[in-house]
Write an enzyme that holds these catalytic residues in place. Structure first.
Site, PDB file in Angstrom:
ATOM      1  N   ASN A  45       0.845  -1.201   0.000  1.00 39.17           N
ATOM      2  CA  ASN A  45       0.000   0.000   0.000  1.00 39.17           C
ATOM      3  C   ASN A  45       0.879   1.248   0.000  1.00 39.17           C
ATOM      4  O   ASN A  45       1.960   1.273   0.588  1.00 39.17           O
ATOM      5  CB  ASN A  45      -1.003  -0.006   1.161  1.00 39.17           C
ATOM      6  CG  ASN A  45      -0.383  -0.179   2.527  1.00 39.17           C
ATOM      7  OD1 ASN A  45       0.627  -0.848   2.689  1.00 39.17           O
ATOM      8  ND2 ASN A  45      -0.993   0.422   3.527  1.00 39.17           N
ATOM      9  N   GLU A  58      -3.098  -4.599  -3.039  1.00 39.25           N
ATOM     10  CA  GLU A  58      -3.617  -5.505  -4.072  1.00 39.25           C
ATOM     11  C   GLU A  58      -3.674  -4.803  -5.428  1.00 39.25           C
ATOM     12  O   GLU A  58      -3.328  -5.369  -6.469  1.00 39.25           O
ATOM     13  CB  GLU A  58      -5.027  -5.994  -3.704  1.00 39.25           C
ATOM     14  CG  GLU A  58      -5.118  -6.747  -2.392  1.00 39.25           C
ATOM     15  CD  GLU A  58      -5.416  -5.853  -1.186  1.00 39.25           C
ATOM     16  OE1 GLU A  58      -4.910  -4.717  -1.128  1.00 39.25           O
ATOM     17  OE2 GLU A  58      -6.161  -6.310  -0.306  1.00 39.25           O
TER      18      GLU A  58
HETATM   19  N1  THU Z   1      -5.360  -1.330   2.449  1.00 37.65           N
HETATM   20  C1  THU Z   1      -4.821  -2.187   1.534  1.00 37.65           C
HETATM   21  O1  THU Z   1      -3.665  -2.034   1.112  1.00 37.65           O
HETATM   22  N2  THU Z   1      -5.607  -3.199   1.082  1.00 37.65           N
HETATM   23  C2  THU Z   1      -6.882  -3.429   1.475  1.00 37.65           C
HETATM   24  O2  THU Z   1      -7.525  -4.352   0.974  1.00 37.65           O
HETATM   25  C3  THU Z   1      -7.481  -2.595   2.501  1.00 37.65           C
HETATM   26  C4  THU Z   1      -6.697  -1.445   2.972  1.00 37.65           C
HETATM   27  C5  THU Z   1      -4.516  -0.229   2.960  1.00 37.65           C
HETATM   28  C6  THU Z   1      -4.981   1.129   2.553  1.00 37.65           C
HETATM   29  C7  THU Z   1      -4.432   1.993   3.661  1.00 37.65           C
HETATM   30  O3  THU Z   1      -3.101   2.359   3.342  1.00 37.65           O
HETATM   31  C8  THU Z   1      -4.389   1.074   4.881  1.00 37.65           C
HETATM   32  O4  THU Z   1      -4.518  -0.245   4.366  1.00 37.65           O
HETATM   33  C9  THU Z   1      -5.499   1.329   5.884  1.00 37.65           C
HETATM   34  O5  THU Z   1      -6.736   1.335   5.295  1.00 37.65           O
END
Ligand code: THU
Length: 130
Positions: A45, A58
């Site tokens: 992320n 993802e």
């Molecule tokens: N996040 C992801 O990378 N994937 C997900 O499926 C849900 C949330 C990240 C986004 C943000 O940087 C952090 O998790 C908190 O929401």
């Protein structure tokens, strides 16, 4: 998916999570996508001070695969430091569904707990235009 490929996919998701840029939430996520070619594309992320611009792990892995010309997705491992194995958000489910509505999912936490599922279970009856 054989056991050693699954293990490699999980390891790749856990390792790439280390690159997560998450200064706002502190919630680090890693994803590893296996394609029919046997390639693994990883993503973490990437947050932004304008919160809504955040890219999920993802989506990052999927965009890397697509931009390299690889769009036949078999499985994705997702890793986070949660009590229970992490679940993909709704937006990520929809983006996965664009390419494989039956994508195999391997959801893990850092304690070694694993849930194996399928996008067809987590996102049944996905939106289509036909
Ligand atoms: N996040 C992801 O990378 N994937 C997900 O499926 C849900 C949330 C990240 C986004 C943000 O940087 C952090 O998790 C908190 O929401």
């Amino acid at each position: 998916m054989n056991a050693s490929v699954k293990e490699a996919l999980i390891r790749a998701a856990i390792d790439v999570r280390e690159n997560s840029y998450a200064p706002y939430s502190g919630f680090r996520v890693g994803a590893a996508l296996l394609t029919l070619n046997g390639c693994i594309f990883t993503g973490c992320n990437v947050e932004n001070v304008a919160y809504g611009l955040t890219v999920c792990a993802e989506q990052n892995a999927i965009c890397k695969a697509i931009s390299e010309g690889d769009n036949e997705f078999l499985a994705m491992a997702i890793a986070a430091d949660t009590n229970e194995p992490v679940m993909p958000c709704g937006a990520c489910r929809q983006i996965m569904g664009e390419f494989n509505p039956e994508l195999d999912l391997v959801l893990v936490n850092l304690k070694g707990k694993i849930i194996e599922s399928s996008l067809s279970i987590l996102l049944p009856s996905l939106f289509k235009m036909d």
